[in-house]
Design a protein around this motif. Structure first.
Motif, short mmCIF file in Angstrom:
data_model
loop_
_atom_site.label_atom_id
_atom_site.label_comp_id
_atom_site.label_asym_id
_atom_site.label_seq_id
_atom_site.Cartn_x
_atom_site.Cartn_y
_atom_site.Cartn_z
N LYS A 51 -6.23 8.05 0.44
CA LYS A 51 -5.01 7.76 0.99
C LYS A 51 -4.83 8.14 2.55
O LYS A 51 -3.99 7.68 3.39
N GLN A 70 -6.80 12.03 -2.32
CA GLN A 70 -5.62 12.13 -1.37
C GLN A 70 -5.88 12.17 0.19
O GLN A 70 -5.49 11.32 1.13
N ASP A 111 -3.13 1.72 1.06
CA ASP A 111 -1.53 1.94 0.30
C ASP A 111 -1.52 1.27 -1.01
O ASP A 111 -0.41 1.02 -1.29
N ARG A 149 4.12 3.23 -4.79
CA ARG A 149 2.66 2.34 -4.49
C ARG A 149 2.53 1.48 -5.73
O ARG A 149 2.06 0.35 -5.60
N GLY A 168 -3.29 12.77 -6.33
CA GLY A 168 -3.27 11.53 -6.06
C GLY A 168 -3.37 10.30 -6.90
O GLY A 168 -3.53 9.07 -6.63
#
Ligand code: NOJ
Length: 765
Positions: A284, A280, A290, A357, A323
């Motif tokens: 990201k 995370q 992305d 995503r 994530g």
């Protein structure tokens, strides 16, 4: 066939963009990216909670197993597919099978969101290329990119959208079985190769038919398993994580890799699959990437076994918050996420973000335009395992070979040699060159060394083949442990007989395909079984030996290094292995490969790597209290970057254009390199730096550039490198990537031992 859902979305988008532009004339025309985002949000708005979780759920087809089979039966899988509760499948092979699975979803599910099919296309689909570690020895980024491109063409022609490759785990431990799957020990070389592989698989536009989505794996630290034992605990600090392990992942993210896979291992007490900081915050967050993160096979529920979650529900909660967007065969998301949302333990926005995503990639691949676009039987028939692809495989294979020793120029061999003895079961082995992680590579389909030699020599050459002894015995396949022949030497006598009368012996030894790969770690990395004894037995009757070393990991071959005049490292080279080896054996190709990983003198040196730290006690000639093993020299038998040629190269006149630079000011380093031998040859010129004093200790050398040059006999070329300050950056004590002022050494040479150097200073601002 056009998807109805897509038509609805397109209408929504057109009206949306009309609205936007009519509100404000200055607003830009939506880009391709904007349009995809609009589409993603439009689909998301139509989805119920079960359908959302479905997109985060990946099942394996029962056709091929590359992990522990889950307890879900095919009937339940079918129901889930029909209900739109599966977003992806792996290991569904052939156009016919993917078409059928896709049809089930398209004809039955409410929203008709296409499946994305994934598969481990690691070094070729059916046309097999060298194992990734071997291919990395080419240091030829164009060749590496091409091999990934062909793999993508063949996989996409066979119904696949997505490969679980490249594996970009830096690894410095020869014991680790999966070292064969990566680019070796160096983060800089690993980063360049990661970019090449990602670009090769994905091309510049994922919606094109011949491209597939790539997956950077395993995030992170999997290659640093303690004792080189697969799945083992990883204990590394922040500096090693950021400076060594993460750079290839960052490079892959910057190159636009579509997906990431997390890892089985824990780092410093936190399983990677549940590691929020990695997935995370760094990936990201800081890197602003992305794409979507898939778990490794069952790695979400494995957090229970790690002792990090008490049940699947908690494991799912930890993973999704950390994530991890898709659950590969773990069945944790499908059983737990809905309840967790109802109980307010997970916010729906977390799920939406993951689904977004996944959908984004499906749009980028063009699956909403045509869910069957990869299901073309004609392509599958005509574009796979073609002669053209075989030729490319041979080209990459010959470039991957590394010449380790060539005493008295025993190599190249003369094609008119009267009598050649070819010995070793690997010499006649058409399967081992296909390597592990062979996708649809057909068993026993490679050109063997024996065949390659037969194809190359003149009609008058007599070749005698004897296996001497078997290496692997019994069943050999992905999940079955390999049995090594440790006793049967009954073939030695015949082998000795042919060796006695031969002008030269080509002895092929090394590792079976299933000695390296997942779950194939070893505590010993020497010649297994009776191979060493065979080598020494043959040596007694004929010293004119070329050892062809076929393997997936660095090996310990001290005796051979001392006694055998010619040694060629050929890895497991894929479909055209034997022909590529013959190209080098007989001098049609002058070897240019360089080791991407150090070869130890003893397994006790592992993990062994050139870019080590100096320590407070690097060397003393006065006493024993310095950093060393008292029974083995500190250096590698063959170091990183090492590889000989049939010609020789001389490096002189290293120059820097400045002695001091300011931040952001480029520096140029140049060297003259001369071909001092008698043949035209290619050399990989390598640039290393050393940051002498820093806020965190720095390695004694770090690769920072390389260039391949071709030189005719007697020719000299000047090779230049631009050293921008970005190359001097590292993850400092400030927890930032930055270059610190101070002195640096610049080294240039033909391998990591080079001592030719100059010094410059990076000035304070
Ligand atoms: C487990 C391996 O670790 C991973 O690399 C692979 O992609 C998956 N299985 C799927 O086969």
């Amino acid at each position: 066939m056009k998807n109805r859902l897509n038509a609805i979305i397109t209408l929504v988008i057109i009206s949306l963009s009309v609205n936007i532009t009519s509100c404000d004339k200055k607003l830009h025309k939506p880009t391709k990216k904007d349009i995809i985002e609009f589409k993603v949000d439009s689909v998301l708005a139509l989805m119920n909670i079960k359908e959302k979780i479905g997109q985060m759920n990946q099942y394996a087809g029962s056709w091929e197993i590359t992990g522990t089979p889950s307890d879900i039966d095919n009937k339940t899988k079918l129901e889930k597919l029909k209900n739109g509760e599966v977003g992806s499948m792996l290991n569904v092979l052939t156009v016919e099978a993917t078409r059928e699975a896709q049809r089930i979803v398209m004809e039955n599910s409410r929203l008709k969101i296409p499946l994305i099919f994934g598969y481990d296309v690691i070094h070729g689909y059916k046309t097999i290329f060298p194992v990734p570690l071997g291919e990395s020895a080419s240091w030829d980024l164009e060749a590496i990119k091409k091999s990934a491109k062909i793999a993508a063409q063949e996989a996409s022609a066979s119904g696949q959208h997505w490969t679980f490759a490249p594996m970009i785990d830096v690894s410095r431990d020869a014991r680790w079985g999966r070292i064969m799957e990566g680019a070796g020990e160096d983060p800089f070389l690993g980063s360049r190769i990661a970019e090449a592989r990602v670009k090769g698989f994905q091309g510049d536009d994922l919606s094109k038919e011949h491209t597939i989505a790539a997956c950077a794996k395993h995030f992170a630290g999997y290659g640093f398993a303690e004792a080189g034992k697969d799945y083992n605990t990883v204990n590394i600090g922040e500096s090693e994580l950021h400076n060594v392990i993460l750079p290839p992942f960052k490079a892959a993210a910057n190159a636009g890799v579509a997906t990431f896979m997390n890892a089985f291992n824990e780092i410093d007490g936190v399983p990677s699959t549940g590691n929020r900081n990695l997935q995370q915050d760094i990936l990201k967050g800081d890197w602003n990437w992305d794409g979507f993160m898939v778990s490794d096979w069952g790695s979400i529920p494995e957090m229970i076994t790690h002792g990090y979650a008490k049940n699947k529900k908690q494991a799912a909660q930890i993973a999704v918050i950390a994530g991890c967007d898709m659950d590969m065969e773990g069945r944790a998301y499908e059983v737990a996420l809905e309840e967790l949302i109802k109980e307010n333990k997970i916010d729906i926005s977390v799920i939406d973000e993951s689904v977004r995503r996944v959908l984004r990639l499906k749009f980028r691949l063009g699956l909403f335009d045509d869910p069957y676009k990869y299901c073309n039987s004609e392509r599958e028939k005509n574009e796979v395992f073609t002669i053209e692809n075989q030729n490319i495989s041979r080209d990459v294979a010959k470039k991957s070979i590394v010449l380790l020793k060539n005493q008295n120029n025993i190599l190249p061999l003369d094609k008119n040699t009267k009598r050649i003895a070819v010995i070793g079961s690997l010499a006649d082995d058409k399967d081992t060159p296909i390597g592990n992680w062979r996708a649809q590579g057909v068993s026993n389909s490679a050109v063997s060394v024996y065949e390659g030699i037969q194809n190359a020599v003149s009609k008058t050459t007599k070749i005698d083949y004897e296996k001497g002894a078997d290496l692997g015995v019994g069943e050999r396949s992905f999940l079955v442990p390999l049995k090594i022949n440790k006793t049967d030497k009954s073939g030695f006598t015949k082998a000795v007989k042919v060796a006695k009368t031969a002008d030269v012996v080509v002895l092929v030894l090394g590792e079976d395909a299933f000695q390296s790969g997942e779950g194939r770690s070893q505590a010993n990395v020497g010649l297994a079984g009776v191979q060493q004894e065979l080598l020494q037995t043959i040596y007694k009757v004929n010293k004119n030996i070329v050892l062809v070393l076929m393997n997936g990991r660095p090996m310990e071959i001290n005796w051979a290094d001392k006694n055998i005049p010619g040694i060629l490292e050929v890895w497991q080279l894929g479909s055209q292995s034997g022909n590529a080896i013959a190209d080098v054996l007989f001098g049609d190709y002058n070897p240019s490969g360089k080791l991407p990983v150090s070869f130890p003198r003893s397994v006790g040196q592992e993990p062994l790597y050139y870019n080590k730290k100096n320590t407070g006690r690097p060397y003393s000639s006065q006493h024993v209290t310095y950093s060393h093993h008292s029974d083995t020299p500190n250096n590698a038998l063959y170091p990183f970057g090492y590889g000989l040629s049939y010609t020789s190269f001389d490096y002189t006149n290293l120059q820097l254009n400045k002695k001091a630079i300011k931040n952001n000011e480029p520096l140029f380093a140049s060297v003259e390199i001369t071909n001092t031998g008698k043949r035209i040859g290619k050399e990989v010129v390598q640039l290393y730096i050393r940051d002498l004093v820093a806020s965190r200790t720095r390695p004694i050398k770090e690769l920072k550039g390389f260039k391949m040059v071709s030189l005719k006999p007697g020719e000299t070329k000047k090779v230049s490198f631009s050293i921008n300050t970005e190359l001097l950056q590292f993850y400092t004590a400030n927890k930032k990537w930055e270059a610190e002022p101070g002195d640096f050494n610049v080294f240039i040479g033909g391998d990591s031992r080079t001592t030719l150097h100059e010094t410059f200073e990076l000035l304070k601002e």
